[in-house]
Design an enzyme around this catalytic site. Structure first.
Site, PDB file in Angstrom:
ATOM      1  N   LYS A  78      51.757  27.299  29.779  1.00  6.59           N
ATOM      2  CA  LYS A  78      50.217  27.082  29.658  1.00  6.59           C
ATOM      3  C   LYS A  78      49.423  27.508  31.404  1.00  6.59           C
ATOM      4  CE  LYS A  78      45.357  26.226  28.996  1.00  6.59           C
ATOM      5  NZ  LYS A  78      44.581  24.906  30.209  1.00  6.59           N
ATOM      6  N   HIS A 102      49.486  31.215  31.222  1.00  6.54           N
ATOM      7  CA  HIS A 102      48.875  31.913  30.494  1.00  6.54           C
ATOM      8  C   HIS A 102      47.446  31.680  31.813  1.00  6.54           C
ATOM      9  CE1 HIS A 102      45.266  30.162  28.020  1.00  6.54           C
ATOM     10  NE2 HIS A 102      45.144  30.868  27.690  1.00  6.54           N
ATOM     11  N   ASN A 103      47.501  30.172  32.213  1.00  7.53           N
ATOM     12  CA  ASN A 103      45.543  30.421  32.956  1.00  7.53           C
ATOM     13  C   ASN A 103      46.087  31.650  34.006  1.00  7.53           C
ATOM     14  OD1 ASN A 103      45.155  28.307  31.310  1.00  7.53           O
ATOM     15  ND2 ASN A 103      45.138  26.646  33.341  1.00  7.53           N
ATOM     16  N   SER A 158      44.283  25.400  25.019  1.00  2.00           N
ATOM     17  CA  SER A 158      43.451  25.947  25.812  1.00  2.00           C
ATOM     18  C   SER A 158      42.509  26.229  24.908  1.00  2.00           C
ATOM     19  CB  SER A 158      44.041  27.380  25.689  1.00  2.00           C
ATOM     20  OG  SER A 158      43.755  28.039  26.265  1.00  2.00           O
TER      21      SER A 158
END
Ligand code: 2AM
Length: 482
Positions: A184, A187-188, A129
């Site tokens: 991930k 996270h997004n 990221s």
């Protein structure tokens, strides 16, 4: 001759920047790309006068890597990853490592980790990221997969990762199989939530308090000095200050329809699949959907009626409350995200490193913030913390914020300003702290119309059916779910 520390396949911008970053930290990287011309161009330009070497084929690449071989892919998610894995296998040996640093959907990484483990190859799926800039100067890296790979890739990954303000690398081992790509994805989703919360606060400032862009920028600037200190608050300040050529704020001229690439949606869908109420991310995705119905909203704005009276508020007092509401909502959003990861860890048997996850997001990525340091502390003290809101710091923080949080949402509701994410955060908080929810009535309804049975508070585990009407049979339903 085997001279390279790591091989990297995929010379789009992310791949090139990661290679240059690794080179800066003293690692020898061998570059390869499906289209060979890109390797030649890269070596002759960006990689000129560096230690970076190139490969002309997959075989050539593998022959140039030190053992155990480490090959990282930054190629288009999907079949390209499987295709490269198939091409690599004939030239790899037991204990060699394949890392997928692309945007793969986590079930693919779960599958690849399993298949490659059977062949003795160590698979790592890593969230990366921070975009192009992050890749070049310090991304947030979230590697998960075969734990045996970690000691070999750790020196490279932690060297190139972003560093938190205390110097800690924003990269640690996440967990098994596809957990790196899973984290991930979450996270997004959290990024969607954080952005939506800030946007709602902006609309309250603009519509509810009548603030100018510069006044709003000043407030965000103040907030950025305290507990809300974060990248997104900082860029919001800068965006609000930015003037178009005519001297007015550019942001006010931007068409209010949000795009999305789908990673927030994946988190929402996954939360529904797992039965975890990640309502804030869900609302953030829906808010983007509603925003894109611009034409329908334009028609609705002329037909549907809102409140006419305005509530008078003390601006400076209200702004303090708004900051508190934003902070509390953000706590709820992260609590929900960690609940989801906890459930996935249980579903897949992953040992997720929750403190490490908070640390990995501490720098290098869009959601980086001071606040993540507190989450890291919470999971360091108690790695098996049931809920982030049970950590004394966050229990206290929400308790302190709650009256301001309620005041802000009440004002928005009274004035007809939409606050889907802010409101759902408070609803979740109130729902979670209720030992008794109205699902007793819901169960009675289900049993009434569908004989779905219910349990008694005094006797959980035993399912009972009542003949509510005195008509029909006493048979309970087993094949109809409502
Ligand atoms: P290319 O330069 O040969 O197109 C981002 O698109 C990266 O993924 C690029 O390095 C691109 O290689 C690679 N890529 C995309 N689709 C691919 C495929 N089907 N097979 C191999 N590489 C692919």
């Amino acid at each position: 001759m085997a001279t390279a520390d790591i091989g990297l396949i995929g010379l789009a911008v992310m791949g090139q920047n990661l290679i240059l970053n690794m080179n800066d930290h003293g690692f020898v990287v061998c570059a390869y790309n499906r289209t060979q011309a890109k390797v030649d161009h890269f070596l002759a330009n960006e990689a000129k006068d560096t230690q970076i070497i190139g490969a002309t084929s997959i075989e050539d690449l593998c022959s140039k890597l030190k053992r155990p071989r480490k090959v990282m892919m930054l190629v288009k998610a999907g079949s390209a990853v499987d295709s490269f894995i198939d091409q690599l296998l004939p030239f790899l040996e037991q204990g060699d490592i394949i890392i997928d640093g692309g945007n793969s959907h986590f079930p693919d990484s779960v599958r690849r980790a399993k298949t490659l483990a059977e062949k003795g190859i160590l698979f790592v799926g890593s969230g990366v990221s921070g975009g192009e800039e992050g890749a070049r100067f310090g991304p947030s890296l979230m590697p998960g997969g075969n734990p045996q790979a970690w000691p070999f890739i750790k020196p490279i990954f932690q060297a190139i990762a972003a560093k938190a303000p205390d110097g800690a690398p924003c990269c640690d081992w996440v967990g098994e199989e596809g957990s790196g790509h899973y984290v991930k994805m979450v996270h997004n989703g959290i990024e969607y939530g954080d952005m939506q919360l800030i946007c709602e606060v902006y609309q309250i400032m603009k519509e509810g308090l009548g603030m100018s862009s510069d006044e709003m920028a000043d407030t965000f600037e103040e907030w950025n000095k305290g507990k809300l200190d974060s990248f997104l608050i900082e860029i919001t300040r800068d965006i609000l200050r930015f003037k178009d050529e005519d001297g007015t704020a550019l942001v006010e001229k931007i068409r209010d329809t949000a795009g999305q690439k789908g990673t927030g949606k994946w988190t929402g869908i996954d939360s529904l699949d797992r039965g975890i109420p990640v309502s804030l991310i869900g609302e953030a995705v829906y808010a983007r959907c509603l925003s894109s119905l611009k034409d329908e909203r334009t028609r609705a704005s002329k037909i549907l009626v809102g409140p006419t009276s305005q509530t008078a508020v003390d601006k400076s007092e209200f702004l303090d409350a708004l900051g508190e509401a934003l902070y509390a909502a953000k706590i709820v959003s992260y609590a929900q995200g960690f609940m989801l990861m906890r459930q996935a860890a249980s579903d897949y048997g992953w040992n997720l490193n929750f403190a490490g996850i908070a640390l990995m997001w501490r720098g290098g990525c869009i959601i980086r913030s001071a606040f993540l340091g507190k989450i890291k502390d919470a999971y360091t003290v108690n790695p098996s913390l049931e809920n982030l809101l049970f950590d004394p710091f966050f229990t206290e923080a929400t308790a302190t914020a709650q009256s301001a949080w309620r005041k802000v949402i009440a004002m928005a509701v009274t004035q007809g300003i939409p606050t889907p994410a802010l409101s759902t955060s408070l609803n979740f908080y109130d729902g979670l702290r209720h030992e008794m929810l109205p699902a007793n009535l819901l169960q009675a309804q289900r049993d009434y119309f569908g004989a779905h049975t219910y349990e008694l508070l005094s006797n959980p585990g035993t399912h009972i059916h009542t003949n509510w009407t005195g008509k029909g049979g006493n048979v309970s339903s087993t094949n109809y779910d409502a």
